[in-house]
Design a protein around this motif. Structure first.
Motif: not given
Length: 120
Positions: A94-98, A107-113
């Protein structure tokens, strides 16, 4: 809202390499840290690697020396080069960023993997 889309996963033999990519799009002001996490079947999600906007990196002990994280700030991309892959690396990545959104705060965000399978 920010959308993260991962790509590059697949089936690879032990000892092989893969390069994961993650593209961020949407309402981007300035992305701060970016990173990769993974979750293997039956296990909790765990940190793989992170990178600050300035390029400072951090890795899980299990991937040090084998994985390299990098990013392209101009195009809101983050990569994970994975070498010397082992079956223990099999997981959904999974990718994540903020970012700080004006008027809303952090705010924090996540991909679906994307699934990485290491098997012969």
């Amino acid at each position: 809202q920010v959308q993260l889309v991962e790509s590059g996963g697949g089936l690879v033999q032990p000892g092989g390499s893969l390069r994961l990519s993650c593209a961020a799009s949407g309402s981007i002001f300035m992305l701060n840290g970016m990173g990769w996490y993974r979750q293997a079947p039956g296990k909790q999600r765990e940190l793989v690697a992170t990178i600050t906007r300035g390029g400072r990196t951090n890795y899980a002990d299990s991937v040090k020396g084998r994985f390299t994280i990098s990013r392209d700030n101009a195009n809101n991309l983050v990569y994970l080069q994975m070498n010397s892959l082992d079956p223990e690396d099999t997981a959904v990545y999974y990718c994540t960023t903020n970012q700080v959104v004006p008027g809303r705060g952090a705010m924090e965000y996540w991909g679906k993997g994307t699934l990485v399978t290491v098997s012969s």
